[in-house]
Scaffold this active site. Structure first.
Site, PDB file in Angstrom:
ATOM      1  N   ASP A 334      15.504  32.040  18.492  1.00 23.98           N
ATOM      2  CA  ASP A 334      14.378  32.946  18.758  1.00 23.98           C
ATOM      3  C   ASP A 334      13.295  31.717  19.288  1.00 23.98           C
ATOM      4  O   ASP A 334      12.516  32.027  20.019  1.00 23.98           O
ATOM      5  CB  ASP A 334      14.091  33.943  17.845  1.00 23.98           C
ATOM      6  N   ARG A 338       9.113  27.327  13.930  1.00 26.08           N
ATOM      7  CA  ARG A 338       8.685  27.878  12.613  1.00 26.08           C
ATOM      8  C   ARG A 338      10.061  28.007  11.862  1.00 26.08           C
ATOM      9  O   ARG A 338      11.176  27.689  11.938  1.00 26.08           O
ATOM     10  CB  ARG A 338       7.954  29.112  12.855  1.00 26.08           C
ATOM     11  N   GLU A 340      12.177  29.864  11.206  1.00 22.76           N
ATOM     12  CA  GLU A 340      13.136  30.716  11.634  1.00 22.76           C
ATOM     13  C   GLU A 340      14.468  30.269  12.227  1.00 22.76           C
ATOM     14  O   GLU A 340      15.181  29.751  11.781  1.00 22.76           O
ATOM     15  CB  GLU A 340      12.639  32.303  12.462  1.00 22.76           C
ATOM     16  N   ASP A 347      17.168  38.477  21.265  1.00 21.34           N
ATOM     17  CA  ASP A 347      16.237  37.621  21.926  1.00 21.34           C
ATOM     18  C   ASP A 347      17.478  37.206  22.955  1.00 21.34           C
ATOM     19  O   ASP A 347      17.140  36.901  24.169  1.00 21.34           O
ATOM     20  CB  ASP A 347      15.877  36.623  21.174  1.00 21.34           C
ATOM     21  N   TRP A 400      19.560  44.573  19.575  1.00 20.67           N
ATOM     22  CA  TRP A 400      19.955  43.297  19.053  1.00 20.67           C
ATOM     23  C   TRP A 400      21.528  43.201  18.904  1.00 20.67           C
ATOM     24  O   TRP A 400      22.302  42.574  19.667  1.00 20.67           O
ATOM     25  CB  TRP A 400      19.271  42.942  17.908  1.00 20.67           C
ATOM     26  N   GLU A 603       5.814  33.747  22.537  1.00 19.91           N
ATOM     27  CA  GLU A 603       6.441  34.936  21.650  1.00 19.91           C
ATOM     28  C   GLU A 603       5.473  36.345  21.867  1.00 19.91           C
ATOM     29  O   GLU A 603       6.208  37.310  22.435  1.00 19.91           O
ATOM     30  CB  GLU A 603       6.206  34.845  20.308  1.00 19.91           C
ATOM     31  N   HIS A 622       9.163  30.989  22.736  1.00 18.55           N
ATOM     32  CA  HIS A 622       9.859  32.090  22.504  1.00 18.55           C
ATOM     33  C   HIS A 622      10.468  32.757  23.678  1.00 18.55           C
ATOM     34  O   HIS A 622       9.607  33.225  24.428  1.00 18.55           O
ATOM     35  CB  HIS A 622       9.220  32.984  21.511  1.00 18.55           C
TER      36      HIS A 622
END
Ligand code: BGC
Length: 761
Positions: A334, A338, A340, A347, A400, A603, A622
Site C-alpha cells: 500500500d 509508514r 504498514e 490496493d 480487497w 493516498e 500510495h
C-alpha cells in the site's frame, strides 16, 4: 556466520541455494553473492519460504575458501506489528539461515556443503540492529576485515546450533518473481543547513530505497540519517505521516565512524520512502555529492511509455510509475514509508491494470497470487485484506478479498496465461462460495469492510458495492472457467451473473436511472461490470454524467470507484466528461497534486497543500488513485487487448478537447505496440505499430460531428501512407462505428490520416 572449507581441485560448476527466516546476504571469498536485496523477501513463512539460487562458479577456487552470511530480522521476526504488544514477532522470534552449496568438480565428482554445526557465528559484528521499518544501526569500529574470506580466525565465534524441530516453517518454494534490486540512483538537488549541525538533503523525486554516503567524522562519532517525505516549516524532516506507534524509531539509519578518513556506507536489510534526508552529527557541511539515493524495487521490466500535449498528464504518468516502483517490493504494498507497507489485496487489485501497462508484472503476480489465493485464504473461503497473511491481518473487505479472482483474471487478460487460472481455480471457487453464502436472492448481504475507501462524497452504498462485486466475481469466473475448459461451471457462473444483475437492477436502480444512495462510484461500477439494463442505459448515462457535473468534474470517488470512473464514462460513451475529469486541476483531482509539485501518487485526494505538512494517515506514495493510468494508455493512447494476451489488439484512441496529441507505447508479450496520434490543421494523423503474429482492429476517428450523437458519414477521407484505403493491401475496412472508421490490420506500421476539422473541440 561463516564457514571455511577446502576444495581439492578445480570447480566446473557451483550453485548455491539459500534462504532465511529473516533476511540474509551471502558472501564467498570476500565477494557478495548475487545482487538481490531483502532476500528471501516476504511470504507467509509459516506456509512457504522462498529459496534463491545463485551461480557461484567464478567465486570458488581450488584450495581454501570461505562462505559468510549476515542475517537480519526482516519481515520474519521484525516488522511494525512487532511494535504492537499483542502481536510481537510476526512469524518467529529469531532469524535462521539455510544454505546448500552444490559443487561439481572438473573431474565430475560432486560435493555438497550445507549449514550445519560446523558453521560459526557472532552477534558482535558492525551491524548492531536492522529493521525494515526502523532502519539500520551500524558501528564501523566493529568491522572484522576478512571475516568472509579464508584464513580468518573465528575461534572466538560461537559454534552454531542447527534449528528445526522448534520452528514452525512452511515448505521451501523457488522464487517466481524478479528479485528486489537496486534499479537506479538519484542525486540530491540541494543540501541545506537547517539548524546548526543539521543538514537536509533534498531530492526532486519522492522514492523508495536507501542512501549511500561518503562522510567524514571522528572515531566513535555517530551520524544519523532520518528519511521522510515532507519537511517541517523549519526545513527539518517531517515524521507526522509515518504513523509511528509510541515514538518508535522509523526510517532512521545510524552509522558510527571507525576512522578520521572519509568513509562510505550504504545500509542493507531496510528500506525507506523519502524525498528528504536529515543528516545529524556531522561537524562540517557535507558536499552535495557526498550522498546519493539508491532506488530499490522488484526488478520487473518496464514496458510502457505515455506522453501527450498536456505536460501535467505526462508528469502524472511518471508519478504513477514512481509509485509503482516504490510499492512493488517483493509484494505489491500500500505504501513504502509508514508503519504498514503490507500487501493490501485491494490496493493491488485497484491499480493492477495501470500497473500492467507500466511493467511486465506477470512473474511478480505469479508469486504474489500464491500469497493471496493459497496462503491468505481463510478456512471459510474468504481472502484476507493483506497477503502475505500474518497475525491478525485476516479481515474480509469486499474489493480487497476479490483480488483473488480479479488479479488472476487480469493476468489472463493481459498475458494470455491460463496456468494461473488452473493453479488457483479451486481457491477462487471457494471464495465465490463464501461470497454466495453472504448473499440472498442475488444481493450481497455480508459485511462490506472499508467500502469505497477514502471517497469524498461521490461514493457508493455498501450493499450496492457488495452486489456489484458479487456480479463481477461471477462474470470473471465464467470467462476463466471457459478459458480452462471447465464447461459445466461456465453456464452456472453465467446464470449466476445474470441473476445478480437482475437483482441489482430491481433492488437498486429506479425508473429514472438513479442508483440507490450512490454517486460517481455507483455508476462507475454499474457501467464497467455490465449492470446497466439496456432499457435504462440512456437515463443512467445521463445520471452518470450529472454526477460528474454536480461536482464540477472533480472525482469524488474512493479506492473502489476511482479505477472505474473514467472507464465507466468511456463505456457509457461520455469520454468528454471523462477527459474533463482527467484534466481538472483543482482539488480533488489527479492533476491537483501534480500542479503543486507531487512526484508520486498520494493516498488521499487532498493529502497536502504543498506548504504545510499534514500528519496522520497521509501517505504521499500510495498508488491506488494512480489506477487512472489505465485510461491514459488504454483510452487516450488507445491500446487495449482484444483477446487474451494481446493476440488480437484494439487501437481505439479517445481524441477529445484538451489534447492535441498523445503517444502510447507498450511492450506486450507479443512485442511493441505503438499508438501515436496528432491533430494538425484539419487533419488527424495516427501512427500505429502492431507486432508480429498478432492482428488488430484500428479505430480511426473521423470527426464530422464530434460530441454529437450519430456516426460520421463515411470513411472516404481516410488514407494510409498517403493512399486512399481501397488501394492499400492488408488494411480492410470493416465498418463505421460512432465517429470512427474501423479497420482490420495485420502486423506492421501504419500511418492513417483522417479529416478532423480544427474547429472541432
Ligand atoms: C491502507 C490502505 C488499505 C486500507 C484498508 C490502509 O491503512 O494503507 O491502502 O487498503 O488500510 O484497510
Amino acid at each position: 556466520m561463516r564457514k571455511g572449507f577446502t576444495l581439492d581441485s578445480a570447480v566446473r560448476r557451483a550453485t548455491v541455494y539459500a534462504t532465511a527466516l529473516g533476511l540474509y546476504e551471502l558472501r564467498l571469498n570476500g565477494q557478495r553473492v548475487g545482487d538481490h536485496l531483502l532476500a528471501p523477501e516476504w511470504t507467509d513463512y509459516h506456509t512457504r519460504v522462498q529459496v534463491q539460487t545463485y551461480d557461484v562458479t567464478p567465486l570458488l577456487r581450488s584450495g581454501a575458501n570461505a562462505m559468510g552470511a549476515t542475517l537480519a530480522n526482516g519481515w520474519y521476526c521484525g516488522g511494525w506489528q512487532y511494535w504492537e504488544k499483542e502481536i510481537r514477532a510476526m512469524y518467529g522470534t529469531d532469524p535462521s539461515l539455510l544454505v546448500q552449496l552444490e559443487i561439481e568438480f572438473a573431474d565430475g565428482r560432486r560435493q555438497t556443503l550445507v549449514t550445519d554445526d560446523s558453521w560459526r557465528g557472532t552477534a558482535d559484528g558492525p551491524l548492531r540492529f536492522a529493521g525494515i521499518y526502523e532502519g539500520v544501526t551500524y558501528d564501523a569500529r566493529k568491522e572484522m576485515p576478512g571475516w568472509d574470506a579464508p584464513g580468518f580466525d573465528d575461534s572466538k565465534w560461537l559454534a552454531l546450533q542447527p534449528r528445526g524441530a522448534d520452528l514452525k516453517v512452511g515448505k521451501l518454494a523457488w522464487q517466481r518473481g524478479q528479485p528486489i534490486r537496486a534499479t537506479r540512483e538519484l542525486k540530491p538537488v540541494a543540501v541545506t543547513e537547517v539548524k546548526p549541525g543539521v543538514h537536509v538533503f533534498a531530492f526532486d523525486q519522492n522514492m523508495v530505497g536507501h542512501c549511500r554516503f561518503r562522510f567524514r567524522g571522528k572515531v566513535g562519532e555517530t551520524v544519523e540519517l532520518q528519511h521522510g517525505e515532507m519537511r517541517n516549516p523549519d526545513g527539518t524532516v517531517f515524521l507526522g505521516n509515518l504513523l509511528v506507534v509510541s515514538n518508535h524509531r522509523i526510517q532512521l539509519d545510524l552509522y558510527t565512524f571507525r576512522s578520521e578518513a572519509e568513509e562510505t556506507f550504504e545500509p542493507a536489510f531496510t528500506y525507506h520512502g523519502f524525498q528528504y534526508v536529515e543528516v545529524r552529527g556531522l561537524k562540517e557541511k557535507p558536499a552535495l555529492d557526498s550522498l546519493v539515493a539508491v532506488v530499490a524495487n522488484s526488478d520487473c521490466p518496464e514496458t510502457g511509455e505515455f506522453t501527450c500535449s498536456e505536460p501535467l498528464l505526462n508528469r502524472l504518468a511518471q508519478n504513477i510509475l514512481w509509485s509503482q516502483r516504490g510499492n512493488y517490493m517483493g509484494i505489491p504494498t500500500d505504501c513504502p514509508q509508514r508503519n504498514e507497507r503490507c500487501g493490501y489485496t485491494g490496493d493491488a487489485q485497484f491499480f493492477m491494470q495501470a500497473a500492467v501497462y507500466n511493467m511486465d508484472v506477470s512473474a511478480f503476480f505469479n508469486k504474489w497470487l500464491v500469497d493471496v489465493c493459497q496462503d491468505a485464504q481463510m478456512p471459510d473461503g474468504h481472502i484476507a485484506d493483506r497477503a502475505p497473511h500474518y497475525g491478525t491481518g485476516d479481515s474480509w473487505y469486499i474489493g480487497w478479498g476479490d483480488a483473488g479472482i480479479i488479479c488472476p483474471y487480469e493476468i489472463y487478460r493481459n498475458y494470455g496465461d491460463t496456468r494461473v487460472i488452473r493453479e488457483h481455480y479451486a481457491a477462487m471457487k471457494r471464495y465465490l462460495e463464501a461470497m454466495s453464502r453472504n448473499s440472498r436472492d442475488g444481493l450481497f448481504t455480508g459485511n462490506i469492510g472499508g467500502g469505497d475507501w477514502l471517497a469524498t462524497g461521490g461514493g457508493v452504498a455498501d450493499d450496492v458495492m457488495g452486489t456489484a462485486y458479487l456480479a463481477l466475481d461471477f462474470k470473471l469466473m465464467a470467462e476463466m472457467a471457459e478459458a480452462i475448459g471447465e464447461t459445466s461451471d461456465v453456464a452456472a457462473f453465467r446464470n449466476k451473473f445474470a441473476e445478480v444483475a437482475k437483482a441489482f437492477a430491481k433492488a437498486y436502480i429506479d425508473a429514472e436511472g438513479n442508483i440507490k444512495e450512490s454517486s460517481q462510484s455507483g455508476f462507475a461500477l454499474a457501467f464497467t461490470i455490465g449492470l446497466v439494463p439496456p432499457a435504462l442505459k440512456e437515463k443512467m448515462t445521463a445520471r452518470f454524467a450529472e454526477e460528474a457535473r454536480r461536482f464540477d468534474w472533480h472525482p469524488r470517488t474512493g479506492f473502489v470507484g476511482t479505477p472505474r470512473l473514467l472507464l465507466g464514462l468511456h463505456l457509457a460513451g461520455r469520454d468528454e466528461d471523462a477527459c474533463k475529469l482527467l484534466l481538472t486541476k483543482t482539488a480533488p483531482s489527479w492533476l491537483y497534486p501534480v500542479s503543486i509539485g507531487a512526484t508520486t501518487i498520494w493516498e488521499q485526494w487532498e493529502a497536502w497543500d504543498g506548504n504545510n505538512a499534514k500528519g496522520g494517515m497521509n501517505s504521499l506514495n500510495h498508488y491506488a488513485f494512480g489506477a487512472v493510468g489505465e485510461y491514459l494508455f488504454g483510452m487516450v493512447g488507445g491500446i487495449q487487448p482484444d483477446a487474451p494476451g494481446y493476440k488480437r489488439i484494439r487501437i481505439k484512441p479517445v481524441v477529445r478537447d484538451g489534447l492535441t496529441w498523445a503517444k502510447a507505447d507498450y511492450d506486450s508479450i507479443h512485442g511493441r505496440i505503438a499508438s501515436h496520434w496528432k491533430r494538425e490543421g484539419d487533419q488527424l494523423t495516427m501512427e500505429v505499430t502492431i507486432p508480429a503474429n498478432t492482428i488488430a482492429t484500428v479505430y480511426v476517428p473521423v470527426a464530422s460531428k464530434l460530441g454529437e450523437d450519430g456516426p460520421a458519414k463515411d470513411a472516404a477521407g481516410v488514407t494510409e501512407g498517403g493512399n486512399t484505403l481501397d488501394k492499400v493491401k492488408g488494411v480492410k475496412f470493416l465498418r463505421m462505428e460512432n465517429n470512427a472508421a474501423v479497420y482490420a490490420v495485420g502486423s506492421g506500421t501504419y500511418r492513417f490520416q483522417s479529416p478532423f476539422p480544427e474547429t472541432i473541440k
